[in-house]
Design an enzyme around this catalytic site. Structure first.
Site, PDB file in Angstrom:
ATOM      1  CG  ASP A   1      68.269  56.245  54.047  1.00 52.59           C
ATOM      2  OD1 ASP A   1      67.899  55.661  52.895  1.00 52.59           O
ATOM      3  OD2 ASP A   1      68.327  57.414  53.817  1.00 52.59           O
TER       4      ASP A   1
ATOM      5  CG  ASP B   1      70.937  54.654  48.538  1.00 52.43           C
ATOM      6  OD1 ASP B   1      70.011  53.959  48.739  1.00 52.43           O
ATOM      7  OD2 ASP B   1      70.667  55.905  48.036  1.00 52.43           O
TER       8      ASP B   1
ATOM      9  CE1 TYR C   1      65.883  57.709  58.114  1.00 56.40           C
ATOM     10  CE2 TYR C   1      64.037  57.638  56.670  1.00 56.40           C
ATOM     11  CZ  TYR C   1      65.208  57.776  56.874  1.00 56.40           C
ATOM     12  OH  TYR C   1      66.045  57.626  55.598  1.00 56.40           O
TER      13      TYR C   1
ATOM     14  CE  LYS D   1      80.937  59.804  64.236  1.00 52.22           C
ATOM     15  NZ  LYS D   1      82.211  59.338  63.294  1.00 52.22           N
TER      16      LYS D   1
ATOM     17  CG  ASP E   1      83.488  57.518  60.976  1.00 53.78           C
ATOM     18  OD1 ASP E   1      83.241  56.518  61.449  1.00 53.78           O
ATOM     19  OD2 ASP E   1      84.248  58.407  61.311  1.00 53.78           O
TER      20      ASP E   1
HETATM   21  C1  IPM Z   1      64.598  54.269  51.507  1.00 51.95           C
HETATM   22  C2  IPM Z   1      63.992  55.408  50.906  1.00 51.95           C
HETATM   23  C3  IPM Z   1      63.431  56.163  51.906  1.00 51.95           C
HETATM   24  C4  IPM Z   1      64.061  56.145  53.330  1.00 51.95           C
HETATM   25  C5  IPM Z   1      63.001  57.480  51.497  1.00 51.95           C
HETATM   26  C6  IPM Z   1      62.100  57.465  50.130  1.00 51.95           C
HETATM   27  C7  IPM Z   1      62.028  58.226  52.396  1.00 51.95           C
HETATM   28  O1  IPM Z   1      65.674  55.954  50.890  1.00 51.95           O
HETATM   29  O2  IPM Z   1      63.514  53.356  51.724  1.00 51.95           O
HETATM   30  O3  IPM Z   1      65.727  53.680  51.694  1.00 51.95           O
HETATM   31  O4  IPM Z   1      64.799  57.104  53.578  1.00 51.95           O
HETATM   32  O5  IPM Z   1      63.743  55.126  54.225  1.00 51.95           O
HETATM   33 MG    MG Z   2      67.273  55.229  51.004  1.00 53.83          MG
END
Ligand code: IPM
Ligand code: MG
Length: 353
Positions: A244, A248, A138, A188, A220
Site C-alpha cells: 500500500d 503510493d 488489514y 522487515k 525502509d
Molecule cells: C489502496 C487504498 C486502500 C488500501 C484504502 C482506500 C483502504 O489506499 O487501494 O491502496 O489501503 O488498500
Molecule cells: Mg493505498
C-alpha cells in the site's frame, strides 16, 4: 454478454468510472452488460452498511468487477466497522483476490512530470508491485482495549500463513518470467516474525524459478532504493501494508497517482479492477479528476479477465497518444502542456480509439 459489476463509489469514483464505461463501450461495443453496485459511503447512506450482501453477491456472480474509489470526510466519524473502507476490504476478501498488481511505468511523454533527477529518470522506470491483498494487518485482529493500569491501548495483528505467502510469491515469479526476470521481495525481517516467515517461504518458492534472480530488501531501504535506482526494479513482491505504502511512492515516481491502474486477481480470472488513487473528495464534482488510472483499469480487465488483448492495446495506445499530444489534467500538468478537464480527457481518448 460478459457481466461486469461496476462500483462507482464515492467522491471522484463516479466521474472516473463514467468515463471508463464510455471508453469500454467504444473499444468493445456490445460486449458487456454493466451492473451497477452500491458500495462505500453511498451504501452507508442508502442501506446503513458499506457493503450490503446483495452488492457482494452481484460482484461474486459477475465475470469481473470494476471499482472507482470509496470514502470521504462525510463518513469519517462512523464506527470503524461501518467505514466505507470496510466495504472495500469486504469486496477484496469476498472475491478472494489476493494478488494486487500495480504497474509503475513512466510514460515517455510524461517524463517531465517525474520528480526524480533527469539522469535517474532517463534510465527508464518500469516495474510492477505485486501486493498481497487479503492478509496482513488489514485483516488481522483489530482491538482497542484498556491496560490493567487503566490506560487506553490498541493493537492490530499482522499475520501470514505459509500458503498465503506461497501463492503471492508464485504470482510474482510468474510475472517476472515474462519480464526481466528479477524479483525483489520486500519485508522487515530484521524486526518482524511474519517477515521472517515471508522471506523463508519466498526463498523456497524461488527454487522453482531458477532463471529468476531474487533479491530481498527491508522496506525502509526499499523506499530509498526506489527513488535512487528505480530502473533496477522489475517485479516487487510484498505484503499488504508495505505494498500500500510503496505503491503510493511509486505513483509519484512515474508522475501522478491519477495514472496508475491495478488488477486484483485470485485463483480464477474474475478479477477486481481499481485505480490506486482514493476518492479525492477535495476535487470531486469539479471535473478535475484524471480518469486515466481507471481507464487503464478497463484495459487491464479486458486483458486479464477476458483475453481481449487487441482492444486493451487500443485503449493503452489512445492514452499514450493523448499524452503525446500534450493534453493534461491538473494532476499531470507541467509548463508547456495543455490543461484540460477530466471529461475532455475522456473525450480525447475516445476520439483516438
Ligand atoms: C489502496 C487504498 C486502500 C488500501 C484504502 C482506500 C483502504 O489506499 O487501494 O491502496 O489501503 O488498500
Ligand atoms: Mg493505498
Amino acid at each position: 454478454m460478459k457481466k461486469v459489476a461496476v462500483i462507482p463509489g464515492d467522491g471522484i469514483g463516479p466521474e472516473v468510472i463514467g468515463a471508463t464505461l464510455e471508453v469500454l463501450k467504444k473499444a468493445a461495443p456490445n460486449q458487456f452488460e454493466f451492473i451497477e453496485v452500491s458500495m462505500g459511503g453511498n451504501a452507508i447512506d442508502k442501506y446503513g452498511e458499506p457493503l450490503p450482501a446483495q452488492s457482494l453477491k452481484t460482484c461474486q456472480e459477475a465475470d469481473a468487477t470494476l471499482l472507482g474509489a470509496v470514502g470521504g470526510p462525510k463518513w469519517d466519524n462512523v464506527s470503524p466497522d461501518l467505514r466505507p473502507e470496510r466495504g472495500l476490504l469486504g469486496v477484496r476478501k469476498g472475491l478472494k483476490v489476493f494478488a494486487n498488481i500495480r504497474p509503475a511505468k513512466i510514460f515517455a511523454p510524461l517524463a517531465s512530470a517525474c520528480p526524480l533527477r533527469k539522469d535517474i529518470a532517463e534510465k527508464g522506470i518500469d516495474f510492477i508491485i505485486v501486493r498481497e491483498l487479503t492478509g496482513g494487518i488489514y485483516f488481522g485482529k483489530h482491538e482497542a482495549f484498556t491496560t490493567p493500569d487503566g490506560e487506553k491501548a490498541a493493537r492490530d495483528v499482522m499475520e501470514y500463513t505459509e500458503h498465503e505467502i506461497r501463492r503471492i510469491a508464485h504470482v510474482g515469479f510468474k510475472m517476472a518470467m515474462g519480464r526481466r526476470k528479477i524479483v525483489t521481495s520486500i519485508d522487515k525481517a530484521n524486526i518482524l516474525t511474519s517477515s521472517r516467515l515471508w522471506r523463508e517461504v519466498v526463498e523456497d518458492v524461488a527454487k522453482e524459478y531458477p532463471e529468476v534472480k531474487l533479491n530481498h530488501l527491508y522496506v525502509d531501504n526499499a523506499s530509498m532504493q526506489l527513488i535512487r535506482v528505480p530502473h533496477e526494479f522489475d517485479v516487487i513482491v510484498t505484503e499488504n501494508t508495505f505494498g500500500d505504502i510503496l505503491s503510493d511512492e511509486a505513483s509519484q515516481i512515474v508522475g501522478s497517482i491519477g495514472m496508475i491502474p491495478s488488477a486484483s486477481l485470485g485463483d480464477n480470472n474474475r478479477g477486481l479492477y481499481e485505480p490506486i488513487h482514493g476518492s479525492a473528495p477535495d476535487i470531486a464534482g469539479q471535473d478535475k479528476a484524471n480518469p486515466i488510472g481507471t481507464i487503464l483499469c478497463g484495459a487491464m480487465m479486458l486483458r486479464y479477465s477476458f483475453g481481449m488483448n487487441e482492444e486493451a492495446d487500443r485503449i493503452e495506445n489512445a492514452v499514450d497518444d493523448v499524452l503525446k499530444a500534450g493534453l493534461r489534467t491538473p494532476d499531470i500538468f507541467t509548463e508547456g502542456t495543455k490543461l484540460i478537464s477530466g471529461s475532455k480527457m475522456k473525450e480525447e481518448i475516445i476520439s483516438r480509439l
